[in-house]
Design an enzyme around this catalytic site. Structure first.
Site, mmCIF file in Angstrom:
data_model
loop_
_atom_site.group_PDB
_atom_site.id
_atom_site.type_symbol
_atom_site.label_atom_id
_atom_site.label_comp_id
_atom_site.label_asym_id
_atom_site.label_seq_id
_atom_site.Cartn_x
_atom_site.Cartn_y
_atom_site.Cartn_z
ATOM 1 N N THR A 176 2.712 6.484 11.693
ATOM 2 C CA THR A 176 4.007 6.476 11.020
ATOM 3 C C THR A 176 3.841 6.010 9.575
ATOM 4 O O THR A 176 3.114 5.059 9.303
ATOM 5 C CB THR A 176 4.971 5.567 11.795
ATOM 6 O OG1 THR A 176 5.181 6.163 13.080
ATOM 7 C CG2 THR A 176 6.305 5.437 11.086
ATOM 8 N N ASN B 121 -15.041 -2.840 -10.493
ATOM 9 C CA ASN B 121 -14.064 -3.921 -10.380
ATOM 10 C C ASN B 121 -14.565 -5.235 -10.956
ATOM 11 O O ASN B 121 -13.790 -6.037 -11.455
ATOM 12 C CB ASN B 121 -13.629 -4.116 -8.925
ATOM 13 C CG ASN B 121 -14.770 -4.106 -7.940
ATOM 14 O OD1 ASN B 121 -15.591 -3.178 -7.938
ATOM 15 N ND2 ASN B 121 -14.855 -5.118 -7.103
ATOM 16 N N CYS C 192 -12.779 -9.511 -2.777
ATOM 17 C CA CYS C 192 -13.020 -8.919 -1.467
ATOM 18 C C CYS C 192 -14.313 -9.427 -0.856
ATOM 19 O O CYS C 192 -14.523 -9.270 0.346
ATOM 20 C CB CYS C 192 -13.087 -7.416 -1.582
ATOM 21 S SG CYS C 192 -11.482 -6.733 -1.852
ATOM 22 N N GLY D 16 -6.906 0.917 -0.413
ATOM 23 C CA GLY D 16 -8.048 1.566 -1.033
ATOM 24 C C GLY D 16 -9.235 1.645 -0.085
ATOM 25 O O GLY D 16 -9.962 2.640 -0.051
ATOM 26 N N HIS E 297 -1.720 -1.871 -4.621
ATOM 27 C CA HIS E 297 -1.511 -3.223 -5.135
ATOM 28 C C HIS E 297 -2.302 -3.508 -6.405
ATOM 29 O O HIS E 297 -2.249 -4.622 -6.930
ATOM 30 C CB HIS E 297 -1.822 -4.267 -4.056
ATOM 31 C CG HIS E 297 -3.284 -4.430 -3.760
ATOM 32 N ND1 HIS E 297 -4.013 -5.495 -4.203
ATOM 33 C CD2 HIS E 297 -4.140 -3.647 -3.070
ATOM 34 C CE1 HIS E 297 -5.268 -5.366 -3.777
ATOM 35 N NE2 HIS E 297 -5.369 -4.264 -3.092
ATOM 36 N N GLN F 229 -9.767 0.965 -9.596
ATOM 37 C CA GLN F 229 -9.622 0.148 -10.800
ATOM 38 C C GLN F 229 -9.312 0.985 -12.039
ATOM 39 O O GLN F 229 -8.953 0.429 -13.075
ATOM 40 C CB GLN F 229 -10.888 -0.680 -11.047
ATOM 41 C CG GLN F 229 -11.158 -1.754 -10.003
ATOM 42 C CD GLN F 229 -10.115 -2.876 -10.006
ATOM 43 O OE1 GLN F 229 -9.312 -3.012 -10.923
ATOM 44 N NE2 GLN F 229 -10.107 -3.673 -8.934
HETATM 45 C C1 LIG Z 1 3.116 4.850 22.751
HETATM 46 C C2 LIG Z 1 2.863 4.963 21.290
HETATM 47 N N1 LIG Z 1 1.631 4.762 20.810
HETATM 48 C C3 LIG Z 1 1.345 4.843 19.504
HETATM 49 C C4 LIG Z 1 2.311 5.158 18.586
HETATM 50 C C5 LIG Z 1 1.924 5.266 17.156
HETATM 51 O O1 LIG Z 1 2.347 4.164 16.406
HETATM 52 P P1 LIG Z 1 2.552 4.305 14.834
HETATM 53 O O2 LIG Z 1 3.742 5.172 14.652
HETATM 54 O O3 LIG Z 1 2.781 2.917 14.333
HETATM 55 O O4 LIG Z 1 1.314 4.913 14.281
HETATM 56 C C6 LIG Z 1 3.631 5.381 19.036
HETATM 57 C C7 LIG Z 1 4.712 5.710 18.090
HETATM 58 O O5 LIG Z 1 5.054 6.827 17.851
HETATM 59 C C8 LIG Z 1 3.912 5.287 20.415
HETATM 60 O O6 LIG Z 1 5.144 5.502 20.886
HETATM 61 C C1 LIG Z 2 -13.110 -0.645 -6.868
HETATM 62 C C2 LIG Z 2 -12.352 -1.009 -5.644
HETATM 63 N N1 LIG Z 2 -12.405 -0.210 -4.563
HETATM 64 C C3 LIG Z 2 -11.736 -0.471 -3.431
HETATM 65 C C4 LIG Z 2 -10.969 -1.605 -3.313
HETATM 66 C C5 LIG Z 2 -10.276 -1.852 -2.022
HETATM 67 O O1 LIG Z 2 -8.890 -1.592 -2.106
HETATM 68 P P1 LIG Z 2 -7.894 -2.305 -1.069
HETATM 69 O O2 LIG Z 2 -7.900 -3.737 -1.445
HETATM 70 O O3 LIG Z 2 -6.582 -1.657 -1.304
HETATM 71 O O4 LIG Z 2 -8.439 -2.070 0.280
HETATM 72 C C6 LIG Z 2 -10.889 -2.482 -4.407
HETATM 73 C C7 LIG Z 2 -10.067 -3.708 -4.327
HETATM 74 O O5 LIG Z 2 -10.509 -4.769 -4.017
HETATM 75 C C8 LIG Z 2 -11.589 -2.184 -5.589
HETATM 76 O O6 LIG Z 2 -11.550 -2.993 -6.649
#
Ligand SMILES: Cc1ncc(COP(=O)(O)O)c(C=O)c1O
Ligand SMILES: Cc1ncc(COP(=O)(O)O)c(C=O)c1O
Ligand code: FES
Ligand code: FES
Lengths: 383, 124, 383
Positions: free
Chosen positions: A232, A146, A320, A66, A196, A174
């Site tokens: 990815t 929240n 948080c 979030g 989550h 929320q």
């Molecule tokens: C050299 C390199 N840097 C960065 C990335 C990006 O990583 P991710 O796929 O976890 O975002 C990759 C993968 O494709 C990569 O081969």
């Molecule tokens: C209202 C609100 N916004 C944003 C978030 C942040 O989400 P995340 O924990 O997935 O980063 C939360 C959770 O703590 C939330 O309650």
């Protein structure tokens, strides 16, 4: 009783994820079979998420949480619309993912208006409308708070945003799964979801970006997510988020009604059994699962530790923000007295919460409160 | 990502090769990706009797090349000039959006080959 | 044979993750027991990651992917050091997560020098040194190239960065787990890891941030990760990344030697069996598992589809850039002729690759190449 902090992963969601950890390990961006198999699953999840909020799949971008969604909403808009203006309107009770991003943006040339809230945590729509200037590019107002559960009048905010042609972002982390959420009816342009909080795993989220809304990515790189979020895909997490959204959509209103009945029982029980408590948040416009109570003369953490020893989870301020020692900014904005803010305690119910859980809390709470009050120098009963 | 028909034409392309002393030859390069296609025609009485192709390109380029040769054989030159890339893509049960440009290669190469034939006739 | 794109999740890593989906669903930022249980696991993973690269745990920040890490490294440095300067030096063959971020930064007031590479994909250290100005705040040079496997002289770059007191970031996504990586010896300040390249799941990564290196977060919000990255932790993914790092560190050099022997066999086999092929990348300074070959007169995708039909995965250009129609920017920077760039094909071996796999490819490759060449208007043999 701390489901606003996080929810357990639903077992059927985990089941759906496992094949993507075991057999289907392809990269959805690859051309070959291992990749194509997986990209189908990601697209199915996109449809499931879209359906829950009445969006189209192409308007859904997957994120890692979030907080990332909120950062993208704010920074991506500021960057994309910098020729139009630099003014953002938000509220004093947003999650730190919004507030701290606004603070960062202020250091970088933005102006931010933080709308105050009243004692029940509600904003004033006339004040919102009056705050809009020619430079306003974004209104960011959360759907449900929240800490207190207070629900903002999203539809009305959406109407004002439309009237002034200002983009509207809502942090619905929320609200989704607890209330019917419809991006069309609400008139929102950006809406943030976190996995989550609705039975999907930690580390996945989504943002709805209305078709045509220009955005600059927060994470640049490959062409994933139609150039709106590189990196990815968290395939298993995305599959889980999709199913969790589908499940959340089933019996949404019955489930909400059940939680509301339990929450109301807890609230009534506390107010009846314990003197000098104060319920924080709006009496009616409130998330059905959330109860925030201040137990006068008691510091929140000591209460939580006592609960903890009895196997009950709750929170004081938001999980948080637990790294900081400041009393909750939400309580502060509502004008809650600083001592009462320190004693504010949030109970938030979830799908596994039962009548027994409520009864148990009502049983253990009075002696804990009595004991801690006896220890407190603030407690007049001690004099 | 590719339909069964695309994969069929890709794995068993029809009419691959060259025609010696072809009546018309068309060669086009794809501006967007740099791929190349060449088409050879045998024409009798204004009717396309035989077509062969050679393609340096992706799966979609090869499949559309194969498809366009099948579609062109037996057509009059005028009918063949009417063949569009959309028609070729449709005949393959569609192409992914990011591969639609590949079908231009096939239609364009065919049209170039017909023009080349007509020029030769004009000159001859 | 496409392990540079992604690797399967190791079964023992999945086993280690599952309890964090099933029993331990707490939020590591919460004070109560469910949360504390989980934060211990996150801290253990932090130690495991740190150990693999000889860092201390406090220097590790968890992210959602390699792309996020690269974005944080670049944008976080630019923001933190904007009083010092605005010049970045990188190379022409970086991953899009670096190059597209640089392009974005150029639009926002940064100057970027893209160091060219020679025909083997290598940069010139004298050129690097000459490019440094008073305004230079960052050198970003990848450890191992994802397309060709060419390994940059990281230690020498680190020494130059030290000499001029310029911060040094390396995208080590392809190097970690394949080579010994030591942040102290290498003299790097920021180093990026991606989970799904080393047997951990997709959707988790880490960045090493040298103690004392000021950074502005990419994701603002809660106090997670010592204010360097907000958002609820992907707990299971982080636990998985930790174990994957520990496993990668065991027998690292033997495993690398095994892959190198297989890769060399594949390379020799191809060169012996098929005329007019060109191996791309550095002959010796190359990731032990990577082989990039151009098969003249053949377009890469058609080759991949043929492999695909035989159950072999490979890639042409990087999977992350497959959405674009441009031939690989890495081949372009190496001055590879455009037609040969189009035909470049990457085989990348991983822990599951066997001698049989190599033999199988060497068996199916010659007829596929022959058939596609016959179809090619470029092939002189056809005349
Ligand atoms: C050299 C390199 N840097 C960065 C990335 C990006 O990583 P991710 O796929 O976890 O975002 C990759 C993968 O494709 C990569 O081969
Ligand atoms: C209202 C609100 N916004 C944003 C978030 C942040 O989400 P995340 O924990 O997935 O980063 C939360 C959770 O703590 C939330 O309650
Ligand atoms: S006395 Fe310990 S946090 Fe206040
Ligand atoms: S013809 Fe080049 S991508 Fe299809």
């Amino acid at each position: 009783m701390d489901y606003n902090a996080t929810t357990p992963l639903r077992p059927e969601v985990l089941e759906a994820m496992l094949p993507f950890y075991r057999e289907h390990f392809g990269n959805p961006s690859s051309v070959h079979w291992a990749g194509r198999m997986v990209s189908g699953a990601v697209e199915k999840a996109r449809e499931q998420v879209a359906r829950l909020i009445n969006a189209s799949p192409a308007e859904i971008v997957f994120t890692s949480c979030g907080s990332e969604g909120d950062n993208l909403a704010l920074k991506g808009t500021v960057e994309a619309l910098k020729d139009k203006g630099n003014h953002i309107i938000t509220t004093a009770v947003e999650h730190p993912a919004v507030l701290n991003t606004c603070e960062f943006l202020e250091k970088n040339g933005c102006e931010v208006t933080y709308l105050p809230v009243d004692a029940e945590g509600m904003i004033d729509l006339a004040q919102l409308e009056a705050a809009i200037t020619e430079k306003t590019i974004l209104i960011s107002a959360m759907w449900g708070n929240n800490e207190t559960g207070t629900i903002f009048p999203i539809k009305e905010i959406g109407a004002i945003a439309r009237k002034y042609k200002v983009r509207f972002h809502t942090d619905a982390v929320q609200a989704v799964g607890k209330l019917p959420v419809d991006v069309q009816k609400a008139g929102v342009d950006l809406l943030v979801i976190s996995g989550h909080k609705i039975g999907a795993p930690k580390g996945v989220g989504a943002i709805y970006i209305r078709r045509g809304a220009r955005m600059v990515p927060l994470i640049h790189g490959g062409h994933q997510e139609r150039n709106r979020r590189a990196g990815t895909h968290n395939v298993a997490g995305i599959v889980g988020l999709g199913l969790a959204c589908e499940l959340a959509g089933r019996h949404l209103e019955e489930n909400a009604a059940r939680l509301k009945a339990l929450r109301d029982k807890l609230e009534r029980g506390i107010v009846e059994r314990i003197p000098e408590v104060k319920v924080n948040g709006h009496p009616t416009r409130r998330l059905p699962n959330t109860l925030n109570v201040s137990f006068a003369y008691i510091e929140g953490e000591s209460l939580l530790l006592n609960f903890d020893m009895k196997g009950v989870a709750a929170s004081s301020g938001s999980a948080c923000t637990s790294g900081s020692l400041e009393p909750s900014h939400v309580m502060g904005a509502m004008g809650v007295d600083i001592a009462l803010a320190h004693s504010s305690t949030r109970f938030s119910l979830g799908p596994d919460s039962s009548e027994e859980d409520v009864d148990y809390i009502l049983e253990i709470l009075p002696p804990i409160v009595a004991r801690l009050r006896e220890m407190s120098p603030l407690y007049p009963g001690n004099k | 990502m590719y339909t069964e028909k695309v994969m069929d034409h890709f794995s068993n392309p029809r009419n691959v090769g060259e025609i010696e002393n072809a009546d018309g030859v068309g060669e086009v390069g794809n501006a967007s990706c740099g791929d190349i296609m060449k088409i050879f025609l045998k024409v009798e009485d204004n009717i396309i009797k035989d077509v062969k192709f050679k393609t340096f390109g992706c799966g979609a380029a090869i499949a559309t090349s194969s498809m366009v040769t099948e579609m062109a054989i037996g057509k009059t030159l005028d009918e063949a000039m009417e063949l569009t890339n959309a028609a070729v893509a449709d005949a393959l049960d569609g192409l992914p959006a990011n591969k639609m440009h590949c079908s231009n290669l096939a239609a364009d190469a065919l049209h170039e080959a017909i023009k080349n034939y007509k020029e030769k006739q004009g000159a001859g």
